[in-house]
Design a protein around this motif. Sequence first.
Motif, PDB file in Angstrom:
ATOM      1  N   ARG A  92       0.848  -1.186   0.000  1.00 59.86           N
ATOM      2  CA  ARG A  92       0.000   0.000   0.000  1.00 59.86           C
ATOM      3  C   ARG A  92       0.889   1.243   0.000  1.00 59.86           C
ATOM      4  O   ARG A  92       1.993   1.228   0.521  1.00 59.86           O
ATOM      5  CB  ARG A  92      -0.924   0.012   1.208  1.00 59.86           C
ATOM      6  CG  ARG A  92      -0.197   0.128   2.531  1.00 59.86           C
ATOM      7  CD  ARG A  92      -1.186   0.223   3.697  1.00 59.86           C
ATOM      8  NE  ARG A  92      -0.476   0.324   4.948  1.00 59.86           N
ATOM      9  CZ  ARG A  92      -0.060   1.460   5.485  1.00 59.86           C
ATOM     10  NH1 ARG A  92      -0.301   2.595   4.883  1.00 59.86           N
ATOM     11  NH2 ARG A  92       0.591   1.467   6.628  1.00 59.86           N
ATOM     12  N   PRO A  93       0.446   2.323  -0.610  1.00 60.71           N
ATOM     13  CA  PRO A  93       1.254   3.549  -0.609  1.00 60.71           C
ATOM     14  C   PRO A  93       1.329   4.133   0.807  1.00 60.71           C
ATOM     15  O   PRO A  93       0.399   3.978   1.605  1.00 60.71           O
ATOM     16  CB  PRO A  93       0.503   4.490  -1.553  1.00 60.71           C
ATOM     17  CG  PRO A  93      -0.865   3.934  -1.658  1.00 60.71           C
ATOM     18  CD  PRO A  93      -0.776   2.461  -1.376  1.00 60.71           C
ATOM     19  N   ILE A  94       2.444   4.772   1.101  1.00 62.67           N
ATOM     20  CA  ILE A  94       2.610   5.379   2.421  1.00 62.67           C
ATOM     21  C   ILE A  94       1.791   6.666   2.462  1.00 62.67           C
ATOM     22  O   ILE A  94       1.941   7.533   1.599  1.00 62.67           O
ATOM     23  CB  ILE A  94       4.090   5.682   2.697  1.00 62.67           C
ATOM     24  CG1 ILE A  94       4.896   4.385   2.644  1.00 62.67           C
ATOM     25  CG2 ILE A  94       4.266   6.357   4.047  1.00 62.67           C
ATOM     26  CD1 ILE A  94       6.390   4.588   2.733  1.00 62.67           C
ATOM     27  N   PRO A  95       0.923   6.808   3.455  1.00 57.48           N
ATOM     28  CA  PRO A  95       0.109   8.025   3.535  1.00 57.48           C
ATOM     29  C   PRO A  95       0.963   9.271   3.782  1.00 57.48           C
ATOM     30  O   PRO A  95       1.999   9.212   4.457  1.00 57.48           O
ATOM     31  CB  PRO A  95      -0.817   7.774   4.725  1.00 57.48           C
ATOM     32  CG  PRO A  95      -0.731   6.325   5.013  1.00 57.48           C
ATOM     33  CD  PRO A  95       0.578   5.848   4.480  1.00 57.48           C
ATOM     34  N   LEU A  96       0.535  10.375   3.242  1.00 62.49           N
ATOM     35  CA  LEU A  96       1.249  11.643   3.400  1.00 62.49           C
ATOM     36  C   LEU A  96       1.378  12.024   4.868  1.00 62.49           C
ATOM     37  O   LEU A  96       2.388  12.607   5.277  1.00 62.49           O
ATOM     38  CB  LEU A  96       0.527  12.748   2.621  1.00 62.49           C
ATOM     39  CG  LEU A  96       1.196  14.113   2.616  1.00 62.49           C
ATOM     40  CD1 LEU A  96       2.582  14.023   1.984  1.00 62.49           C
ATOM     41  CD2 LEU A  96       0.343  15.109   1.876  1.00 62.49           C
ATOM     42  N   ALA A  97       0.394  11.678   5.679  1.00 68.20           N
ATOM     43  CA  ALA A  97       0.441  12.013   7.099  1.00 68.20           C
ATOM     44  C   ALA A  97       1.601  11.324   7.807  1.00 68.20           C
ATOM     45  O   ALA A  97       2.100  11.827   8.815  1.00 68.20           O
ATOM     46  CB  ALA A  97      -0.872  11.632   7.770  1.00 68.20           C
ATOM     47  N   ALA A 139       9.623  14.544   6.599  1.00 69.66           N
ATOM     48  CA  ALA A 139      10.037  15.497   5.568  1.00 69.66           C
ATOM     49  C   ALA A 139      10.334  16.868   6.173  1.00 69.66           C
ATOM     50  O   ALA A 139      11.312  17.528   5.812  1.00 69.66           O
ATOM     51  CB  ALA A 139       8.965  15.604   4.488  1.00 69.66           C
ATOM     52  N   VAL A 140       9.502  17.294   7.105  1.00 69.40           N
ATOM     53  CA  VAL A 140       9.727  18.574   7.783  1.00 69.40           C
ATOM     54  C   VAL A 140      11.018  18.514   8.596  1.00 69.40           C
ATOM     55  O   VAL A 140      11.825  19.449   8.579  1.00 69.40           O
ATOM     56  CB  VAL A 140       8.518  18.942   8.672  1.00 69.40           C
ATOM     57  CG1 VAL A 140       8.825  20.113   9.581  1.00 69.40           C
ATOM     58  CG2 VAL A 140       7.304  19.241   7.806  1.00 69.40           C
TER      59      VAL A 140
END
Length: 76
Positions: free
Chosen positions: A20-25, A31-32
Amino acid sequence: MTVTIAANAAPRPVPLPIPRPIPLAEIAPWAVFAALVAVILLYFVSTEQGAFALFKGMLVHEYVHDGRHLLGFPCH
């Protein structure tokens, strides 16, 4: 009762589950954090004890001196 197996019978491939794709949350905090660390490192290499200084002395300047020249920042 005899069981015969064909000599050229190959096992059937088992399909792998699609990840499954990794959720942006889940990615956003990392990333920050990575961007913040990159900006801090860029500050120390490019600016600290050059045109602007947060720390006294030349310790930071000498520590990042070669990296400063490698990245093309003038320092003297």
